[in-house]
Design a protein around this motif. Structure first.
Motif, PDB file in Angstrom:
ATOM      1  N   VAL A 537      44.896  18.846  31.364  1.00  0.00           N
ATOM      2  CA  VAL A 537      45.205  19.498  30.637  1.00  0.00           C
ATOM      3  C   VAL A 537      45.988  19.425  29.987  1.00  0.00           C
ATOM      4  CG1 VAL A 537      45.177  21.975  29.549  1.00  0.00           C
ATOM      5  CG2 VAL A 537      43.265  20.667  31.380  1.00  0.00           C
ATOM      6  N   GLY A 538      47.987  19.274  31.113  1.00  0.00           N
ATOM      7  CA  GLY A 538      48.508  19.423  30.361  1.00  0.00           C
ATOM      8  C   GLY A 538      49.375  18.152  29.254  1.00  0.00           C
ATOM      9  N   GLN A 539      48.791  16.955  29.972  1.00  0.00           N
ATOM     10  CA  GLN A 539      49.119  16.244  29.508  1.00  0.00           C
ATOM     11  C   GLN A 539      48.575  16.016  27.698  1.00  0.00           C
ATOM     12  OE1 GLN A 539      50.538  13.121  28.933  1.00  0.00           O
ATOM     13  NE2 GLN A 539      49.812  12.164  27.580  1.00  0.00           N
ATOM     14  N   ALA A 540      47.087  16.974  27.694  1.00  0.00           N
ATOM     15  CA  ALA A 540      46.449  17.421  26.655  1.00  0.00           C
ATOM     16  C   ALA A 540      47.539  17.585  25.607  1.00  0.00           C
ATOM     17  CB  ALA A 540      45.312  17.335  26.515  1.00  0.00           C
ATOM     18  N   LEU A 541      48.219  19.768  26.392  1.00  0.00           N
ATOM     19  CA  LEU A 541      49.309  20.158  25.450  1.00  0.00           C
ATOM     20  C   LEU A 541      50.390  19.476  24.717  1.00  0.00           C
ATOM     21  CD1 LEU A 541      48.306  23.149  27.814  1.00  0.00           C
ATOM     22  CD2 LEU A 541      47.447  22.591  25.742  1.00  0.00           C
ATOM     23  N   THR A 542      50.915  18.226  25.774  1.00  0.00           N
ATOM     24  CA  THR A 542      51.943  17.746  25.328  1.00  0.00           C
ATOM     25  C   THR A 542      51.909  16.623  24.171  1.00  0.00           C
ATOM     26  OG1 THR A 542      52.575  17.289  27.774  1.00  0.00           O
ATOM     27  CG2 THR A 542      53.010  16.084  25.687  1.00  0.00           C
ATOM     28  N   GLU A 543      50.257  16.136  24.160  1.00  0.00           N
ATOM     29  CA  GLU A 543      50.209  15.670  23.435  1.00  0.00           C
ATOM     30  C   GLU A 543      49.574  16.420  21.765  1.00  0.00           C
ATOM     31  OE1 GLU A 543      46.258  12.537  23.347  1.00  0.00           O
ATOM     32  OE2 GLU A 543      47.834  11.656  25.390  1.00  0.00           O
ATOM     33  N   HIS A 544      49.157  17.649  21.729  1.00  0.00           N
ATOM     34  CA  HIS A 544      48.917  19.018  20.706  1.00  0.00           C
ATOM     35  C   HIS A 544      50.219  18.953  20.415  1.00  0.00           C
ATOM     36  CE1 HIS A 544      47.380  21.947  18.687  1.00  0.00           C
ATOM     37  NE2 HIS A 544      48.323  22.253  19.020  1.00  0.00           N
ATOM     38  N   ALA A 545      51.067  19.308  21.169  1.00  0.00           N
ATOM     39  CA  ALA A 545      52.739  19.800  20.582  1.00  0.00           C
ATOM     40  C   ALA A 545      52.889  18.541  20.205  1.00  0.00           C
ATOM     41  CB  ALA A 545      53.618  20.237  22.265  1.00  0.00           C
ATOM     42  N   SER A 546      52.964  17.091  20.306  1.00  0.00           N
ATOM     43  CA  SER A 546      53.888  16.224  19.728  1.00  0.00           C
ATOM     44  C   SER A 546      53.093  16.175  18.214  1.00  0.00           C
ATOM     45  CB  SER A 546      53.533  14.827  20.418  1.00  0.00           C
ATOM     46  OG  SER A 546      53.129  13.873  19.083  1.00  0.00           O
ATOM     47  N   SER A 547      51.799  16.803  18.421  1.00  0.00           N
ATOM     48  CA  SER A 547      51.358  16.943  16.636  1.00  0.00           C
ATOM     49  C   SER A 547      51.880  17.862  15.825  1.00  0.00           C
ATOM     50  CB  SER A 547      49.368  16.524  17.244  1.00  0.00           C
ATOM     51  OG  SER A 547      48.884  17.831  17.490  1.00  0.00           O
ATOM     52  N   VAL A 548      51.998  18.911  16.906  1.00  0.00           N
ATOM     53  CA  VAL A 548      52.074  20.046  15.536  1.00  0.00           C
ATOM     54  C   VAL A 548      53.595  19.255  15.197  1.00  0.00           C
ATOM     55  CG1 VAL A 548      53.092  22.139  16.057  1.00  0.00           C
ATOM     56  CG2 VAL A 548      51.440  22.210  17.112  1.00  0.00           C
ATOM     57  N   ASP A 549      54.573  19.091  16.228  1.00  0.00           N
ATOM     58  CA  ASP A 549      55.887  18.552  15.710  1.00  0.00           C
ATOM     59  C   ASP A 549      56.023  17.512  14.332  1.00  0.00           C
ATOM     60  OD1 ASP A 549      58.350  17.689  16.046  1.00  0.00           O
ATOM     61  OD2 ASP A 549      57.822  16.022  16.829  1.00  0.00           O
ATOM     62  N   GLU A 550      54.424  16.391  14.406  1.00  0.00           N
ATOM     63  CA  GLU A 550      54.522  15.519  12.947  1.00  0.00           C
ATOM     64  C   GLU A 550      54.234  16.518  12.384  1.00  0.00           C
ATOM     65  OE1 GLU A 550      51.899  11.807  11.625  1.00  0.00           O
ATOM     66  OE2 GLU A 550      52.217  12.900  13.671  1.00  0.00           O
ATOM     67  N   THR A 573      60.922  23.434  12.566  1.00  0.00           N
ATOM     68  CA  THR A 573      61.052  21.861  11.938  1.00  0.00           C
ATOM     69  C   THR A 573      60.050  21.733  13.139  1.00  0.00           C
ATOM     70  OG1 THR A 573      63.148  21.821  12.726  1.00  0.00           O
ATOM     71  CG2 THR A 573      62.310  22.374  10.357  1.00  0.00           C
ATOM     72  N   GLY A 574      60.168  21.573  14.340  1.00  0.00           N
ATOM     73  CA  GLY A 574      59.262  20.768  15.806  1.00  0.00           C
ATOM     74  C   GLY A 574      59.122  21.782  16.076  1.00  0.00           C
ATOM     75  N   ALA A 575      58.707  20.840  17.283  1.00  0.00           N
ATOM     76  CA  ALA A 575      57.581  21.579  18.821  1.00  0.00           C
ATOM     77  C   ALA A 575      57.665  20.580  19.650  1.00  0.00           C
ATOM     78  CB  ALA A 575      56.270  21.631  17.960  1.00  0.00           C
ATOM     79  N   ASN A 576      57.578  20.670  21.141  1.00  0.00           N
ATOM     80  CA  ASN A 576      57.626  20.642  22.045  1.00  0.00           C
ATOM     81  C   ASN A 576      56.675  20.924  22.899  1.00  0.00           C
ATOM     82  OD1 ASN A 576      59.408  21.580  24.010  1.00  0.00           O
ATOM     83  ND2 ASN A 576      60.852  20.102  22.099  1.00  0.00           N
ATOM     84  N   ALA A 577      56.889  19.795  24.198  1.00  0.00           N
ATOM     85  CA  ALA A 577      56.184  20.489  25.324  1.00  0.00           C
ATOM     86  C   ALA A 577      56.817  20.510  26.484  1.00  0.00           C
ATOM     87  CB  ALA A 577      54.286  19.644  25.748  1.00  0.00           C
ATOM     88  N   ASP A 578      58.226  20.773  26.508  1.00  0.00           N
ATOM     89  CA  ASP A 578      58.893  20.543  27.429  1.00  0.00           C
ATOM     90  C   ASP A 578      58.910  22.137  28.802  1.00  0.00           C
ATOM     91  OD1 ASP A 578      60.183  18.732  26.259  1.00  0.00           O
ATOM     92  OD2 ASP A 578      61.608  19.423  25.815  1.00  0.00           O
ATOM     93  N   LEU A 579      57.881  23.456  27.985  1.00  0.00           N
ATOM     94  CA  LEU A 579      58.079  23.916  29.280  1.00  0.00           C
ATOM     95  C   LEU A 579      56.133  23.972  29.935  1.00  0.00           C
ATOM     96  CD1 LEU A 579      59.593  26.870  27.682  1.00  0.00           C
ATOM     97  CD2 LEU A 579      60.148  25.583  29.746  1.00  0.00           C
ATOM     98  N   VAL A 580      55.495  23.118  29.516  1.00  0.00           N
ATOM     99  CA  VAL A 580      54.265  23.126  29.691  1.00  0.00           C
ATOM    100  C   VAL A 580      54.694  22.610  31.405  1.00  0.00           C
ATOM    101  CG1 VAL A 580      52.134  21.274  29.711  1.00  0.00           C
ATOM    102  CG2 VAL A 580      53.243  22.450  27.595  1.00  0.00           C
ATOM    103  N   ARG A 581      53.536  23.341  32.647  1.00  0.00           N
ATOM    104  CA  ARG A 581      53.878  23.185  33.486  1.00  0.00           C
ATOM    105  C   ARG A 581      52.762  23.098  34.457  1.00  0.00           C
ATOM    106  NH1 ARG A 581      58.801  21.938  32.223  1.00  0.00           N
ATOM    107  NH2 ARG A 581      60.483  23.425  33.176  1.00  0.00           N
ATOM    108  N   GLY A 582      51.953  22.569  35.990  1.00  0.00           N
ATOM    109  CA  GLY A 582      51.000  22.090  36.623  1.00  0.00           C
ATOM    110  C   GLY A 582      51.097  23.090  37.671  1.00  0.00           C
TER     111      GLY A 582
END
Length: 875
Positions: A537-550, A573-582
């Motif tokens: 789930v963390g990986q999926a949210l990280t990838e989702h944040a990357s798509s939002v960034d694009e 202007t951008g997005a990332n998942a730096d605060l996604v934690r397990g």
């Protein structure tokens, strides 16, 4: 008077004045998370301020909350902090209680609200006690900080009263060292689950399961929940019906539409009240029509509401309302679109699912073929582990790639409206807006589609309510809100990969994680903050944040380019998942296979995979063939609509030569559909991605099918394109895309120095003719070959004119002509020996000169089976 039948009061005491009482700083975050979950479930929530936790204030809040209840309401009171009990009474310790006081218990809040209930119109009052924690030392021997009393609950007339404690006598309410209360987190999760009735009889076991799961993960002592009540658990409904049955959206959607922030931001007031009433009426119609998809484990009841919340946040907090300058008609669309989108896709899904479930018609066959294209998941479907979750995930993936889903279906979007509202919510324009929410930015601003969004659409023309609607701007705001809302079924494939395995994703936990996720501000970017119970789930949210960034980067570029979209320059202007934690232990020792990019690219561009480097010529031809087929279909559709595009005949040409620098090259030139920047970035350069998966193609293909036009793609970009590097270390491309109105677009020049290098793209201005030229700058060591000889060996018939000029000769085919070099006849150099016929080779049968007709009989005998099959076809 509050209209919601469910209300909640959340009280937490995070800090204490007495230094001998340990603070509980996690309480604030706990209650924020719980408040969000309750609101998603349909509650109205009152969250007590953390600095207003003295005894008198707490007593007053509880008393008035219970007293002011509307008739028939269900009330939920949640208490979080330290707890004690003394002489048969339980207490919550307020912020000002002092342990050295003679009467410490007298300074605490008695957890006994029966007397308030006697004067209340509420039908049910349930109090959650998340207290009794370590951290208090008191000299009063009669005060205990372990366990709770076993007092009786008063029976007040017909009212239902219950007290639910986080732990039983002799236990303590646990909290994670990572900063959350076990009971609060468990309740937030259960509120997102699909319960049979939502009564205490369902809630209690579900809550205990979540508490047990959390205490195991956090290595805490087990907590046995304790319920004090004198009513039947089945009679006390705690979770609102809408959270269990999707059909019950009515009141929730109606309230969100009426109280939407957009109404207060309208710069020009005429028509606001009329459209507000009409929009609320429309939303109520949607709620009444929406199908029940409760069997779908990916469906999330609160998603439309969450998208609405994100929309309000964008237009009121992120964008500058003065710069945006909303019109009343635009506000109406902003309010209605999240609900329209939810209604549309659920309705389309319900119809398709019925066909798939019953195994009837072409849709069931299409879905079966789609499932077969995912072999790993297909095998898990047959094993039974997580089968329903996987089947529904595949269904959602298939649904968005199915052309018919993107037709707009104007009949689904026709409503009983009058006046200005009927014009604002015109079905044709609604269809375009609803389908645009999931599209990429290129499609959103394109002007060559049949149902392109209007840059500015005039409504109420020549009347006092005349105003413009910036459809593209509205669509981009909603599309942005949709991505920030995070649809669980739209998360990347890594989620599905972790269903039905030993350490499977828990879908209710996934829903809870997504519902509680926030986007924190960091400069002009947004950082996704979420707590995940599973690494996937963390990986999926990280990838989702990357798509939002694009996506945000593309919107920012559009805001700079288009005048009507300049107000969107205020978006992040951008997005990332730096605060996604397990959660603690969720990620311990977890990792997965990775690909070494350079080595994999070398494999894909080497002869280990293809065997013959000259087969790159085949890939060139296949891509050119699809480009011409695509253009032919697009022009056929234009003619079916009454348009008169310029006459066109497809052609594909190969040339080998030497350039000015003395380097040998191979050119493949076609006058097909061409490529724009979108196709270069998302298909040509993306290994394994097919152009017919793009939203634009899916939408266009649906329109073609209605007109009786079919296109069967032959090639797959990406890995096929990588094969070019078997022959070349450098590629240059010149291409021009034919738009959906039959006009050439911008001509792009592209230089690619290798499979791992960046593309250099230059805009050469408006093109005069659509098509593509791919030049392979042949590298040393590939051997001597002739493109004409390669094509003569592999190409026997083509849809379009083909010519080739190689180093050792030339060839030319007319469209539909059978090549003289086709291996049919006694002198075929590739003819098998007689012993090969039993292995499935083709025996030459008949051939008529000129390529008009050739019949080929294939005979095959399978050893031990006695099976013989013969097939024939005409060319």
């Amino acid at each position: 008077m509050n209209r919601s039948p469910f209300r909640a009061l959340l009280i937490g005491v995070p800090h204490y004045r007495d230094e001998s009482i340990a603070d509980l700083p996690f309480v604030d975050d706990d209650l924020d998370e719980l408040a969000h979950a309750l609101e998603e479930a349909g509650y109205e929530v009152d969250l007590n301020a953390p600095d207003e936790t003295d005894l008198s204030l707490l007593q007053y809040r509880v008393e008035k909350f219970v007293e002011n209840a509307a008739p028939g309401q269900t009330l939920l009171i949640y208490l979080s902090g330290h707890g004690i009990h003394q002489q048969g009474m339980d207490y919550l310790v307020p912020a000002g209680a002092m342990t050295d006081a003679h009467d410490f218990a007298g300074m605490c809040l008695p957890i006994d609200f029966d007397k308030y209930v006697e004067n209340s119109a509420a039908s049910s009052v349930v109090t959650f006690v998340d207290a009794c924690r370590e951290g208090i030392t008191t000299p009063a021997k009669s005060v205990a900080v372990q366990g709770w009393t076993k007092r009786q609950v008063a029976h007040v007339a017909a009212q239902r009263i219950a007290y639910l404690y986080a732990c039983s006598p002799g236990e303590r309410a646990g909290y994670s060292s990572d900063g959350f209360s076990v009971l609060s987190r468990a309740l937030s999760t259960v509120l997102q689950q699909r319960l049979r009735t939502g009564s205490l009889a369902d809630v209690m076991p579900a809550l205990q399961r979540e508490v047990d799961s959390l205490t195991r993960e956090q290595q805490l002592r087990r907590q046995n929940l304790r319920l004090l009540t004198e009513v039947d658990r089945d009679e006390l409904v705690l979770v609102p019906a809408p959270a269990r049955h999707p059909a019950g959206h009515g009141h929730e959607w109606s309230a969100l539409a009426r109280e939407h922030t957009a109404w207060t931001l309208v710069a020009d007031r005429p028509g606001v009240e009329e459209l507000r009433d009409a929009t609320v009426d429309l939303v109520e119609q949607l709620a009444a029509r929406i199908p029940d998809m409760s069997e779908d484990p990916w469906y999330e009841h609160g998603f439309a509401a969450r998208t609405t919340v994100r929309t309000q946040w964008l237009v009121s907090k992120v964008l500058d309302p003065a710069t945006v300058g909303l019109r009343a008609a635009e506000a109406a669309l902003l309010v209605a679109l999240p609900f329209l989108h939810e209604y549309y896709w659920l309705t389309v899904a319900a119809g398709a699912w019925t066909a798939v479930r019953d195994g009837e018609g072409s849709q069931a066959e299409q879905f079966s073929r789609f499932v077969a294209g995912h072999p790993r998941l297909h095998r898990r479907l047959e094993s039974g582990d997580g089968a329903e979750e996987i089947r529904w995930w595949l269904f959602h993936r298939w649904l968005v790639t199915r052309p018919d889903s993107h037709l707009g279906h104007e009949d689904l979007l026709s409503f009983e409206l009058n006046g200005l509202a009927a014009e604002v919510f015109d079905p044709r324009h609604l269809a375009a807006l609803v389908c645009s929410v999931r599209m990429d930015t290129t499609v959103l601003v394109s002007s060559d589609r049949e149902n392109s969004l209007c840059e500015r659409r005039l409504v109420a023309s020549s009347l006092d309510l005349e105003q413009e609607v910036r459809e593209r701007l509205i669509a981009l705001v909603i599309a942005t809100a949709y991505r920030f809302a995070i649809a669980p079924a739209s998360l990347p494939d890594v989620v599905a990969d972790h269903l039905g395995i030993v350490h499977s994703i828990d879908l209710p936990a996934l829903h809870a994680t997504v519902a509680a996720a926030t986007w924190e501000k960091r400069g002009r970017s947004r950082v996704l903050k979420a707590r995940c119970q599973h690494q996937a789930v963390g990986q999926a949210l990280t990838e989702h944040a990357s798509s939002v960034d694009e996506f945000l980067g593309q919107v920012d570029a559009l805001a700079d380019r288009y005048e009507a979209l300049k107000p969107l320059a205020g978006l992040p202007t951008g997005a990332n998942a730096d605060l996604v934690r397990g959660a603690p232990g969720a990620y311990d020792g977890a990792f997965r296979f990775r690909l070494a990019d350079d080595r994999v690219q070398e494999l894909l561009t080497g002869e280990q995979l293809y065997g013959d480097a000259t087969l790159a010529v085949r890939e060139l031809y296949q891509n050119a063939l699809d480009a011409c087929r695509y253009r032919r279909a697009r022009l056929a559709f234009l003619r079916s609509t009454g348009a008169a595009p310029q006459p066109w005949k497809g052609r594909i040409s190969f040339r080998q030569g030497v350039d000015e620098q003395g380097r040998p090259y191979l050119d493949c030139v076609d006058n097909g559909i061409g490529m724009g920047l979108r196709e270069l970035v998302d298909v040509f350069s993306y290994a394994g991605v097919r152009f017919h998966d793009l939203p634009e193609y899916i939408e266009e293909h649906a329109q073609w099918r209605e007109a009786g036009i079919e296109l069967f793609p032959n090639s797959r970009f990406g890995i096929g394109v990588l094969s070019y590097f078997m022959l070349a270390d450098e590629i240059s491309i010149s291409t021009c895309r034919l738009d959906r109105k039959g006009r050439p677009g911008r001509r792009l020049s592209v230089s690619i120095a290798g499979p791992g290098t960046l593309f250099k793209v230059q805009d050469q201005g408006r093109g005069e003719e659509a098509g593509t030229r791919v030049r392979l700058h042949l590298r040393m060591g590939v051997g001597q070959f002739s493109c004409a000889d390669v094509l003569r060996r592999i190409l026997w018939i083509s849809d379009f004119d083909v010519e080739a000029r190689g180093v050792t000769g030339e060839l030319g085919y007319g469209a539909g002509d059978l090549s003289d070099d086709a291996p049919i006849g006694a002198n075929d150099p590739l003819a098998p020996t007689p012993s090969d016929w039993s292995s499935g080779w083709c025996r030459p049968a008949t051939r008529r000169s000129g390529g008009a007709t050739a019949k080929v009989a294939c005979s095959r005998t399978e050893s031990g089976q006695g099976v013989r099959s013969t097939v024939s076809w005409s060319i």
